[in-house]
Scaffold this active site. Sequence first.
Site, PDB file in Angstrom:
ATOM      1  N   GLY A  10       0.517  -1.119   0.039  1.00 33.38           N
ATOM      2  CA  GLY A  10       0.141  -0.038   0.016  1.00 33.38           C
ATOM      3  C   GLY A  10       0.920   1.207  -0.018  1.00 33.38           C
ATOM      4  N   GLU A 103       5.324  -4.955   5.892  1.00 32.22           N
ATOM      5  CA  GLU A 103       5.700  -5.945   6.199  1.00 32.22           C
ATOM      6  C   GLU A 103       5.832  -7.155   5.122  1.00 32.22           C
ATOM      7  OE1 GLU A 103       0.991  -7.177   7.906  1.00 32.22           O
ATOM      8  OE2 GLU A 103       2.580  -8.400   8.087  1.00 32.22           O
ATOM      9  N   THR A 125       4.820   2.286   6.147  1.00 35.83           N
ATOM     10  CA  THR A 125       3.365   1.951   6.356  1.00 35.83           C
ATOM     11  C   THR A 125       2.627   2.817   7.188  1.00 35.83           C
ATOM     12  OG1 THR A 125       1.788   0.542   7.354  1.00 35.83           O
ATOM     13  CG2 THR A 125       3.975   0.356   8.240  1.00 35.83           C
ATOM     14  N   ASP A 127       0.131   2.538   8.754  1.00 37.45           N
ATOM     15  CA  ASP A 127      -0.180   1.610  10.026  1.00 37.45           C
ATOM     16  C   ASP A 127       0.873   1.750  11.312  1.00 37.45           C
ATOM     17  OD1 ASP A 127      -2.335   1.061   8.618  1.00 37.45           O
ATOM     18  OD2 ASP A 127      -1.935  -0.869   8.169  1.00 37.45           O
ATOM     19  N   GLY A 170      -6.306   0.156   9.847  1.00 35.54           N
ATOM     20  CA  GLY A 170      -5.384  -0.661  10.784  1.00 35.54           C
ATOM     21  C   GLY A 170      -6.205  -1.980  11.055  1.00 35.54           C
ATOM     22  N   GLU A 221     -10.354  -0.440  11.315  1.00 35.75           N
ATOM     23  CA  GLU A 221     -10.939  -1.280  10.582  1.00 35.75           C
ATOM     24  C   GLU A 221     -10.816  -2.694  11.099  1.00 35.75           C
ATOM     25  OE1 GLU A 221      -9.039  -1.278   6.637  1.00 35.75           O
ATOM     26  OE2 GLU A 221      -7.272  -1.603   7.747  1.00 35.75           O
ATOM     27  N   HIS A 271      -8.914   5.288   1.976  1.00 33.32           N
ATOM     28  CA  HIS A 271      -7.630   5.672   1.593  1.00 33.32           C
ATOM     29  C   HIS A 271      -7.271   7.111   1.467  1.00 33.32           C
ATOM     30  CE1 HIS A 271      -8.637   1.757  -0.034  1.00 33.32           C
ATOM     31  NE2 HIS A 271      -7.356   1.424  -0.348  1.00 33.32           N
ATOM     32  N   GLN A 273      -6.711   8.370   3.821  1.00 36.11           N
ATOM     33  CA  GLN A 273      -5.611   8.440   4.894  1.00 36.11           C
ATOM     34  C   GLN A 273      -4.237   8.178   4.077  1.00 36.11           C
ATOM     35  OE1 GLN A 273      -7.049   6.188   8.726  1.00 36.11           O
ATOM     36  NE2 GLN A 273      -8.322   5.645   6.696  1.00 36.11           N
TER      37      GLN A 273
END
Length: 341
Positions: A10, A103, A125, A127, A170, A221, A271, A273
């Site tokens: 992503g 990851e 990321t 996240d 997340g 999420e 998205h 974010q």
Amino acid sequence: MRIGVLTGGGDCPGLNAVIRAVVRKGVKEYGHEFVGFRDGWRGPLEGLTMQLDIAATRGILPRGGTILGSSRTNPFKIENGVERIMENLKSAGIDALIAIGGEDTLGVAAKLDGLGVNVIGVPKTIDNDLNNTDFTFGFDTAVNIAVEAIDRLHTTAESHHRALIVEVMGRHAGWIALHSGIAGGAACILIPEQKFSVEKVCEWVESRFKTNYAPIIVIAEGAIPQDGDIVVKDSTLDSFGHAKLSGIGDWLAQEIEARTGKEARTSVLGHIQRGGTPSAFDRVLATRFGLMAITAAHEGDWGKMVALHGTDIVRVPLLSATEKLKAVSPARYKEAEIFFG
Ligand code: F6P
């Protein structure tokens, strides 16, 4: 050296800042040459390259996305995928790869390192869930976007005496929810690391209404109710086995309406974010990661990932980044809980 650069997984704000720093220092200080691989691991897999020199990286620092493109291609799930990558690296005369990713991308990089490819990893990321780095770039920008949304939702929630739910990204880690929820003054924050009680959430909602204040609930999420399951969009999985999440916010809104009689609505930030210009913090972090990554490559320190420890940029084993997830600890969650309700 001739060094390949790729961005996988992503996208997130700051990728271009890393690419720019790698190329600028690599050319100016060390005299290396670069090849851009397109669309993550699909680039070396299919031999998709682009020119990557100082001219190609001019003006990209504040731009979101990635000039190299990205994808969730997993060469280990494709027949002869690894052999094809090896051949393409050889025929393009590539001595080393700088892989910028989360990851999944770094997991592939670590495996290729084990097979003798010269690799350096850069953690990315929104996240913020990669192990062995205090922060990943993209996270600060995503949190700021979520906080702006929460601030805006406060005023409309007040006008309509509604509970408003903000669903943020997340999958397995609730860092975006935790930070944006604290900064945005949420009535409660729900994260994947701690299953939540719908009853308790309704109590917090009602207690906010009692003080004539409309509650904002921030939910990741991947958050899971105590007597329920993770909510997925559909049954498809990507090539790394991840489901598409989203829907837990709407589910919770229905529960709140049914149990409290108050109106509830959900905004899914999705998205948004990940898009747009990086924050100043992310530009600086991404730039410092890029500078360290090219120095690590120049010194032949293969199999390493650059990382933030405190305020220092350090090098850690690539494998340590993906061996476990950096989750929100119970103690960090407890700090936020005092403001719930
Ligand atoms: O990995 C980052 C992430 O932002 C996750 O939080 C989210 O589930 C996922 O990407 C969604 O990505 P996409 O829709 O691009 O596959």
